[in-house]
Design a protein around this motif. Structure first.
Motif, PDB file in Angstrom:
ATOM      1  N   THR A 533      10.576  -5.320   6.854  1.00 40.06           N
ATOM      2  CA  THR A 533       9.464  -5.355   5.890  1.00 40.06           C
ATOM      3  C   THR A 533       8.113  -5.220   6.564  1.00 40.06           C
ATOM      4  O   THR A 533       7.085  -5.159   5.893  1.00 40.06           O
ATOM      5  N   GLN A 535       6.430  -7.402   8.012  1.00 40.57           N
ATOM      6  CA  GLN A 535       5.542  -8.546   7.799  1.00 40.57           C
ATOM      7  C   GLN A 535       5.457  -9.444   9.029  1.00 40.57           C
ATOM      8  O   GLN A 535       6.425  -9.579   9.783  1.00 40.57           O
ATOM      9  N   CYS A 559       4.113 -14.486   0.942  1.00 37.58           N
ATOM     10  CA  CYS A 559       4.711 -13.222   1.364  1.00 37.58           C
ATOM     11  C   CYS A 559       5.157 -12.401   0.151  1.00 37.58           C
ATOM     12  O   CYS A 559       5.748 -12.939  -0.790  1.00 37.58           O
ATOM     13  N   ASN A 560       4.833 -11.139   0.175  1.00 43.52           N
ATOM     14  CA  ASN A 560       5.217 -10.218  -0.904  1.00 43.52           C
ATOM     15  C   ASN A 560       5.446  -8.841  -0.294  1.00 43.52           C
ATOM     16  O   ASN A 560       4.507  -8.196   0.154  1.00 43.52           O
ATOM     17  N   GLN A 561       6.722  -8.437  -0.289  1.00 45.69           N
ATOM     18  CA  GLN A 561       7.109  -7.213   0.426  1.00 45.69           C
ATOM     19  C   GLN A 561       6.429  -5.954  -0.087  1.00 45.69           C
ATOM     20  O   GLN A 561       6.367  -4.954   0.599  1.00 45.69           O
ATOM     21  N   SER A 562       5.951  -6.007  -1.328  1.00 39.08           N
ATOM     22  CA  SER A 562       5.409  -4.772  -1.895  1.00 39.08           C
ATOM     23  C   SER A 562       3.941  -4.544  -1.537  1.00 39.08           C
ATOM     24  O   SER A 562       3.359  -3.521  -1.887  1.00 39.08           O
ATOM     25  N   LEU A 563       3.322  -5.496  -0.861  1.00 36.37           N
ATOM     26  CA  LEU A 563       1.903  -5.349  -0.525  1.00 36.37           C
ATOM     27  C   LEU A 563       1.721  -4.713   0.849  1.00 36.37           C
ATOM     28  O   LEU A 563       2.095  -5.297   1.867  1.00 36.37           O
ATOM     29  N   SER A 564       1.128  -3.519   0.884  1.00 38.11           N
ATOM     30  CA  SER A 564       0.976  -2.855   2.194  1.00 38.11           C
ATOM     31  C   SER A 564      -0.021  -3.610   3.069  1.00 38.11           C
ATOM     32  O   SER A 564       0.005  -3.495   4.286  1.00 38.11           O
ATOM     33  N   GLN A 566       0.127  -6.522   3.793  1.00 34.87           N
ATOM     34  CA  GLN A 566       0.902  -7.495   4.585  1.00 34.87           C
ATOM     35  C   GLN A 566       1.772  -6.797   5.633  1.00 34.87           C
ATOM     36  O   GLN A 566       2.579  -7.432   6.291  1.00 34.87           O
ATOM     37  N   GLN A 567       1.599  -5.478   5.726  1.00 35.47           N
ATOM     38  CA  GLN A 567       2.474  -4.742   6.652  1.00 35.47           C
ATOM     39  C   GLN A 567       1.732  -4.383   7.934  1.00 35.47           C
ATOM     40  O   GLN A 567       0.567  -3.989   7.903  1.00 35.47           O
TER      41      GLN A 567
END
Ligand code: UD2
Ligand code: MN
Length: 576
Positions: A533, A535, A559-564, A566-567
């Motif tokens: 992910t 993250q 944490c939210n995998q869909s938020l870029s 956070q990448q």
């Protein structure tokens, strides 16, 4: 005893008018020093009092005496000298002027006797004379300077003369690295004419401290060389413990403990041997201090015994003259300032010597917050010196330094002679040095990732960024457009889950994300990179690292995998 101490009695010690003139009696020993009969001082004081004070010259600043109720004999026993809060405009200007020229409080130095007394900072252990060989070798003391303040330079020399056994000092070699301060011209020769041990050598152009030191060594004759900066004060018994180590083994290079002379008050500050530090360095090739490591402590019965040190600070050390020659002294391609301390440290260890800090020997040094003198314009001399160092001594480990400077090595000149020297001496590898002499150093290649940490949100051009700060001083970490130059965007993700810069770690305690001294205890410094992910997950809070929409702030959020935002991508990532 030299008879020439009445130079400058009338306040003319500081010459040429460009400097604030010295307090009238600053050069006369005010108290009974251990090595100085007081009669001579008394005579000089009387003589000074009898003479009419010379009027300052037209172009010179007026002598500004301390206020009438100012303490007598300021700075004795290393006590701090504090200027009054209320100062005349003139005095304020003189004080500011001293700071500007020297980056320390020259005004205060000028109030203090150049023969001032100091506390005895040694442990009782050190005072047993039976610990030292009786037949110690002589040393020449080499002091290089570029535009040093008059009273500070004099105090350095007098502290050597006043607190060393006479028979152990060959010459004191003052190397003037092309100073242009007027008091360092003729007046210096005049002043030291009465001191046969003092020899003055002048460079014909600005050489920088490294070549100035080589020049000094070329004039030395004693079996041992001792280097000091030009703003030092030696304490009682500083010399014998250094010479003793060299007498026992001529490939031992020794440093005194460097005590702090406060840049503002000139207070002499010291700690007992339990607080001794040893030298290290980081991958920016900057010198750093560390507590004596456990493995080294175990080798000793007393903390006052000499300890191995991976590196030296650079300014203050003694070395056997022949051993120094064998090591090729310094690399004369090093300019102005910097890196020579690591060069000498690395080759001492790698080429069969030992480097020690000797807790029984204390010398004070005025540490400054900036460099007061001119460097070369148009060249990054420190980088050039460091690249020369890396090219010759660091083998494949040089890559970590280069990465740190964005692989922009610049022009470092020719190092083939220095490489030949290393081959001829059959020196050990840098890996050997790291494994055996400095195993505490964190190696970037041993980490999971090293280099930039780039955020993929909002265009993907933002990097984790933090200015180099002092260890153990919490500093907010921020972001900045990625620049691919290493520096403040260079990070290491350690196998233990730390995001490190040298000895500092990314730390989150619920408020800001900060840089804090690594503690090795995971907790607030524990991060996991989730490869799939992308993250960066924080251990204790369970949150993920992100950036703000304005791209200039770090956020810690659910944490939210869909938020870029956070990448992240980590340079040189290797999970194996
Ligand atoms: C530290 C060392 C210093 C040196 C330096 C790295 C201590 C206490 N000090 O920095 O000795 O190893 O790291 O290079 O360990 N000087 C010249 N010509 C120049 C520049 C300086 O002669 O072009 C003299 C200067 O007057 C001083 C000495 O060299 O006596 C060291 O310079 P510094 O005091 O600015 O260095 P420092 O103490 O910050
Ligand atoms: Mn210095």
């Amino acid at each position: 005893e030299p008879a020439g101490e009445d130079f400058g009695i009338n306040g003319n010690v500081i010459g040429g008018g460009a400097q604030k003139q010295a307090h009238d009696e600053a050069d006369i020993p005010p108290t009974v020093g251990k090595h100085k009969p007081d009669l001579e001082a008394e005579r000089l004081r009387k003589k000074a009092a009898d003479q009419p004070k010379k009027k300052p010259q037209e172009d010179s600043k007026k002598v500004i005496d301390p206020p009438a109720n100012f303490e007598e004999n300021p700075g004795e026993l290393g006590k701090p000298v504090r200027l009054p809060k209320e100062m005349s405009e003139e005095m304020k200007k003189a004080v500011d002027d001293g700071w500007t020229k020297n980056a320390f409080n020259q005004y205060v130095s000028d109030l203090i006797s150049v023969h001032r007394t100091l506390p005895d900072p040694r442990d009782a252990w050190c005072k047993d004379e039976a610990r030292y060989l009786t037949n110690l070798p002589k040393t020449d003391v080499i002091i290089c300077f570029h535009n040093e303040a008059w009273t500070v330079l004099l105090r350095t020399v007098h502290s050597v003369l006043d607190r060393s056994p006479e028979h152990l000092i060959g010459k004191i070699i003052l190397v003037d690295d092309y100073s242009d301060m007027p008091h360092l011209k003729r007046q210096l020769e005049d002043y030291f004419a009465a001191y046969p041990k003092v020899q003055i050598i002048r460079g014909q152009k600005r050489e920088g401290l490294i070549r100035a030191r080589i020049l000094g060594a070329n004039h030395a004759k004693s079996p041992v060389l001792t280097y000091l900066d030009s703003h030092c004060e030696c304490t009682e018994g500083w010399l014998e413990p250094l010479l003793d180590r060299i007498a026992r083994n001529s490939s031992t290079v020794v440093c005194p403990v460097i005590d702090v002379i406060n840049d503002e008050t000139l207070e002499y500050h010291y700690r007992d041997s339990g607080g001794v530090n040893v030298g290290g360095f980081d991958w920016n090739l900057q010198f750093s201090w560390h507590p004596v490591p456990e493995r080294e402590r175990k080798r000793h019965n007393s903390t006052a015994e000499p300890v191995y040190s991976p590196t030296m600070a650079g300014g203050l050390f003694s070395i056997d003259r022949e051993f120094f020659d064998r090591l090729g002294t310094y690399d004369s391609g090093f300019d102005i300032w910097g890196g020579e301390n690591l060069e000498l440290s690395f080759k001492t260890w790698m080429c069969g010597g030992t480097l020690e800090i000797v807790p029984c020997s204390h010398v004070g040094h005025i540490f400054r917050k900036r460099s007061p003198y001119k460097w070369r314009s148009g060249v990054n001399v420190l980088k050039k010196n460091s690249v020369r160092l890396a090219e010759v001594w660091m083998d494949e480990y040089s890559q970590y330094y280069y990465h740190r400077i964005g692989n922009d090595k610049g022009d470092w000149g020719d190092v083939s002679d220095r490489r030949k020297l290393r081959n001829d001496l059959k020196c050990k590898s840098f890996k050997w040095y790291l494994d055996n002499i400095y195993p505490e150093l964190f190696i970037p290649g041993d980490s999971v990732a090293h280099g930039e940490i780039r955020n993929l949100g909002y265009g993907g051009r933002t990097c984790l960024d933090a200015p180099a700060g002092k260890k153990h001083q919490k500093k907010a970490v921020g972001t900045y457009p990625c620049h691919r130059q290493g520096g403040n965007q260079y990070w290491m993700l350690s196998k233990a889950g730390e995001i490190r810069r040298d000895d500092s770690c990314l730390d989150y305690a619920g408020k800001d994300v900060t840089l804090f001294g690594c503690h090795g205890g995971k907790g607030n410094q524990f991060w996991t990179y989730r490869e799939n992910t992308k993250q960066l997950h924080h251990g204790t809070s369970g949150k993920c690292l992100a950036i703000s929409e304005s791209k200039d702030k770090l956020l810690m959020e659910e944490c939210n995998q869909s938020l870029s935002r956070q990448q992240w991508t980590l340079e040189n990532y290797d999970s194996s």
